[in-house]
Scaffold this motif. Structure first.
Motif, PDB file in Angstrom:
ATOM      1  N   ALA A   1      19.398  11.557 -11.143  1.00 25.55           N
ATOM      2  CA  ALA A   1      18.604  10.845 -10.262  1.00 25.55           C
ATOM      3  C   ALA A   1      17.296  11.268 -10.193  1.00 25.55           C
ATOM      4  CB  ALA A   1      18.495  11.832  -8.777  1.00 25.55           C
ATOM      5  N   GLU A   2      16.986  12.305 -11.612  1.00 25.93           N
ATOM      6  CA  GLU A   2      15.824  12.660 -11.745  1.00 25.93           C
ATOM      7  C   GLU A   2      15.589  11.220 -13.493  1.00 25.93           C
ATOM      8  OE1 GLU A   2      13.296  14.754 -10.731  1.00 25.93           O
ATOM      9  OE2 GLU A   2      14.647  15.766  -9.119  1.00 25.93           O
ATOM     10  N   GLY A   3      16.588  11.305 -14.317  1.00 25.48           N
ATOM     11  CA  GLY A   3      16.489  10.449 -15.083  1.00 25.48           C
ATOM     12  C   GLY A   3      15.438   8.949 -14.429  1.00 25.48           C
TER      13      GLY A   3
ATOM     14  N   SER B   1       1.247  -1.245  -0.003  1.00 25.45           N
ATOM     15  CA  SER B   1      -0.321  -0.041  -0.170  1.00 25.45           C
ATOM     16  C   SER B   1       1.027   1.167  -0.626  1.00 25.45           C
ATOM     17  CB  SER B   1      -0.827   0.100   1.247  1.00 25.45           C
ATOM     18  OG  SER B   1      -1.951  -0.971   1.561  1.00 25.45           O
ATOM     19  N   VAL B   2       0.128   2.166  -1.051  1.00 24.46           N
ATOM     20  CA  VAL B   2       0.926   3.795  -0.911  1.00 24.46           C
ATOM     21  C   VAL B   2       0.132   5.047  -0.642  1.00 24.46           C
ATOM     22  CG1 VAL B   2       3.227   2.983  -2.181  1.00 24.46           C
ATOM     23  CG2 VAL B   2       0.521   3.686  -3.284  1.00 24.46           C
ATOM     24  N   VAL B   3       0.918   5.565  -0.571  1.00 25.97           N
ATOM     25  CA  VAL B   3      -0.181   6.836  -0.378  1.00 25.97           C
ATOM     26  C   VAL B   3       0.533   8.317  -0.965  1.00 25.97           C
ATOM     27  CG1 VAL B   3      -0.984   6.303   2.393  1.00 25.97           C
ATOM     28  CG2 VAL B   3       1.095   7.695   2.072  1.00 25.97           C
ATOM     29  N   PHE B   4      -0.170   9.633  -0.982  1.00 23.76           N
ATOM     30  CA  PHE B   4       0.590  10.327  -1.240  1.00 23.76           C
ATOM     31  C   PHE B   4       1.689  10.881  -0.473  1.00 23.76           C
ATOM     32  CE2 PHE B   4       1.142  14.255  -3.387  1.00 23.76           C
ATOM     33  CZ  PHE B   4       1.796  14.477  -3.689  1.00 23.76           C
ATOM     34  N   PRO B   5       3.167  11.201  -0.450  1.00 28.50           N
ATOM     35  CA  PRO B   5       3.535  11.860   0.748  1.00 28.50           C
ATOM     36  C   PRO B   5       3.441  12.555   1.359  1.00 28.50           C
ATOM     37  CG  PRO B   5       4.932  11.192  -1.592  1.00 28.50           C
ATOM     38  CD  PRO B   5       3.858  11.099  -2.062  1.00 28.50           C
ATOM     39  N   SER B   6       3.770  12.873   2.429  1.00 33.38           N
ATOM     40  CA  SER B   6       3.266  13.903   3.290  1.00 33.38           C
ATOM     41  C   SER B   6       4.517  14.650   4.160  1.00 33.38           C
ATOM     42  CB  SER B   6       1.446  14.233   3.809  1.00 33.38           C
ATOM     43  OG  SER B   6       1.840  13.143   4.783  1.00 33.38           O
ATOM     44  N   ASN B   7       5.083  13.502   3.226  1.00 35.38           N
ATOM     45  CA  ASN B   7       6.475  14.003   4.149  1.00 35.38           C
ATOM     46  C   ASN B   7       7.716  13.021   3.740  1.00 35.38           C
ATOM     47  OD1 ASN B   7       7.004  11.584   5.624  1.00 35.38           O
ATOM     48  ND2 ASN B   7       4.896  12.306   7.341  1.00 35.38           N
ATOM     49  N   ASN B   8       9.016  13.098   4.122  1.00 31.97           N
ATOM     50  CA  ASN B   8       9.533  11.966   3.330  1.00 31.97           C
ATOM     51  C   ASN B   8       9.805  11.069   3.537  1.00 31.97           C
ATOM     52  OD1 ASN B   8      11.803  12.034   1.398  1.00 31.97           O
ATOM     53  ND2 ASN B   8      13.648  12.263   3.669  1.00 31.97           N
ATOM     54  N   VAL B   9       9.089  10.660   4.915  1.00 28.61           N
ATOM     55  CA  VAL B   9       8.974   9.291   5.249  1.00 28.61           C
ATOM     56  C   VAL B   9       7.698   8.392   4.055  1.00 28.61           C
ATOM     57  CG1 VAL B   9       8.902   7.512   7.288  1.00 28.61           C
ATOM     58  CG2 VAL B   9      10.058  10.376   7.789  1.00 28.61           C
ATOM     59  N   GLU B  10       7.669   9.358   4.221  1.00 29.17           N
ATOM     60  CA  GLU B  10       6.389   7.903   3.210  1.00 29.17           C
ATOM     61  C   GLU B  10       6.161   8.085   1.524  1.00 29.17           C
ATOM     62  OE1 GLU B  10       2.339   9.326   6.265  1.00 29.17           O
ATOM     63  OE2 GLU B  10       2.706  10.526   4.323  1.00 29.17           O
ATOM     64  N   LYS B  11       7.742   8.468   1.004  1.00 23.72           N
ATOM     65  CA  LYS B  11       7.958   8.104  -0.134  1.00 23.72           C
ATOM     66  C   LYS B  11       8.210   6.875  -0.451  1.00 23.72           C
ATOM     67  CE  LYS B  11      11.528   9.955  -0.190  1.00 23.72           C
ATOM     68  NZ  LYS B  11      12.636  10.662  -0.334  1.00 23.72           N
ATOM     69  N   CYS B  12       7.555   6.335  -1.910  1.00 25.11           N
ATOM     70  CA  CYS B  12       7.827   4.881  -2.409  1.00 25.11           C
ATOM     71  C   CYS B  12       9.272   4.595  -2.310  1.00 25.11           C
ATOM     72  CB  CYS B  12       6.749   4.598  -4.043  1.00 25.11           C
ATOM     73  SG  CYS B  12       4.948   4.694  -3.085  1.00 25.11           S
ATOM     74  N   GLY B  13      10.068   5.522  -2.387  1.00 21.72           N
ATOM     75  CA  GLY B  13      11.936   4.963  -2.477  1.00 21.72           C
ATOM     76  C   GLY B  13      12.064   6.372  -3.188  1.00 21.72           C
ATOM     77  N   ASN B  14      13.376   5.693  -2.812  1.00 22.49           N
ATOM     78  CA  ASN B  14      14.521   7.065  -2.864  1.00 22.49           C
ATOM     79  C   ASN B  14      15.275   6.520  -3.930  1.00 22.49           C
ATOM     80  OD1 ASN B  14      14.458   8.574  -1.322  1.00 22.49           O
ATOM     81  ND2 ASN B  14      14.103   6.830   0.263  1.00 22.49           N
ATOM     82  N   VAL B  15      16.184   6.985  -5.374  1.00 27.86           N
ATOM     83  CA  VAL B  15      16.689   7.843  -6.152  1.00 27.86           C
ATOM     84  C   VAL B  15      18.145   8.529  -5.470  1.00 27.86           C
ATOM     85  CG1 VAL B  15      17.720   7.731  -8.503  1.00 27.86           C
ATOM     86  CG2 VAL B  15      15.364   7.111  -7.373  1.00 27.86           C
ATOM     87  N   ILE B  16      19.561   7.253  -5.555  1.00 25.97           N
ATOM     88  CA  ILE B  16      21.353   8.330  -4.825  1.00 25.97           C
ATOM     89  C   ILE B  16      21.540   8.497  -6.343  1.00 25.97           C
ATOM     90  CG2 ILE B  16      22.594   8.959  -3.713  1.00 25.97           C
ATOM     91  CD1 ILE B  16      20.032   7.255  -1.240  1.00 25.97           C
ATOM     92  N   ALA B  17      22.228   9.410  -7.365  1.00 25.85           N
ATOM     93  CA  ALA B  17      22.861   9.284  -7.900  1.00 25.85           C
ATOM     94  C   ALA B  17      24.066  10.367  -7.647  1.00 25.85           C
ATOM     95  CB  ALA B  17      22.463   9.431  -9.108  1.00 25.85           C
ATOM     96  N   VAL B  18      25.401   9.640  -7.895  1.00 25.92           N
ATOM     97  CA  VAL B  18      26.540  10.146  -8.210  1.00 25.92           C
ATOM     98  C   VAL B  18      27.370  10.611  -9.326  1.00 25.92           C
ATOM     99  CG1 VAL B  18      29.020  10.024  -7.085  1.00 25.92           C
ATOM    100  CG2 VAL B  18      27.241   8.713  -5.950  1.00 25.92           C
ATOM    101  N   ALA B  19      27.855  12.411  -9.407  1.00 25.46           N
ATOM    102  CA  ALA B  19      28.534  12.392 -10.863  1.00 25.46           C
ATOM    103  C   ALA B  19      28.805  13.511 -10.308  1.00 25.46           C
ATOM    104  CB  ALA B  19      27.863  13.319 -11.413  1.00 25.46           C
ATOM    105  N   ALA B  20      29.944  14.305 -11.040  1.00 17.11           N
ATOM    106  CA  ALA B  20      30.775  14.740 -10.986  1.00 17.11           C
ATOM    107  C   ALA B  20      30.780  16.181 -10.058  1.00 17.11           C
ATOM    108  CB  ALA B  20      32.127  15.022 -12.249  1.00 17.11           C
ATOM    109  N   ASP B  21      29.470  17.082 -10.786  1.00 18.62           N
ATOM    110  CA  ASP B  21      28.929  17.694 -10.099  1.00 18.62           C
ATOM    111  C   ASP B  21      26.887  17.791  -9.588  1.00 18.62           C
ATOM    112  OD1 ASP B  21      27.624  18.718 -12.127  1.00 18.62           O
ATOM    113  OD2 ASP B  21      29.268  18.970 -13.293  1.00 18.62           O
TER     114      ASP B  21
END
Length: 169
Positions: free
Chosen positions: A31-33, A3-23
């Motif tokens: 990360a957005e892509g 079950s998922v909800v529309f997130p009202s805070n950072n904890v309620e998100k379905c997930g996270n994407v973390i990216a590393v780059a030169a800048d």
């Protein structure tokens, strides 16, 4: 099946994407892509999604997935029938073309264009824009799509396919 909800805070998100780059700019773009490649499919005919699409109390604070649409596009939705063709068995479902939508520059919560969000609906459901379906969805699809993005568009198609038009909010 989670079950998922529309997130009202950072904890309620379905997930996270973390990216590393030169800048930071490149890391942010990566990360957005990557986040746009994740497609969340909502269970058809779910009461919570129906309430969200109806703007039930408690959901009105959530912004539309696509905001800033032109008066032409909004008027086109308002003058379009809910469905253009209805089959007893949904069979192949298609989405009626909407006048003016091709010139819209609005993007959804994840930065997808309308065309990209429609492609996500097609990936999840097989439904594409045109009048070729046994059932052709009109304003009922477009209102949900503009409110809840590809997730709501796919939910409408899945609900009609699995439960019929009577199951829509």
């Amino acid at each position: 099946g989670d079950s998922v909800v529309f997130p009202s805070n950072n904890v309620e998100k379905c997930g996270n994407v973390i990216a590393v780059a030169a800048d930071r700019i490149r890391a942010d773009a990566a990360a957005e892509g990557a986040a746009r490649t994740v497609l969340v499919r909502l269970a058809a005919a779910g009461d919570d999604t129906a309430a969200f699409l109806r703007r039930a109390p408690g959901t009105e604070w959530i912004p539309d997935a696509f905001s800033g649409l032109s008066a032409l596009t909004l008027a086109s939705v308002e003058t379009m029938p809910g469905t253009l063709r209805t089959a007893e068995q949904a069979g192949l479902v298609s989405i009626a073309p909407l006048r003016g939508v091709d010139s819209e520059r609005a993007v959804d919560w994840q930065g997808r264009s309308i065309a990209e969000a429609l492609e996500a609906v097609a990936i999840l459901t097989g439904a594409t824009v045109g009048t070729h379906g046994d059932t052709v969805l009109g304003a009922v699809f477009w209102r949900a799509f503009f409110r809840g993005g590809y997730q709501a568009g796919a939910w409408i198609v899945d609900t009609v396919t699995n439960y019929g038009l009577g199951a829509l909010p």
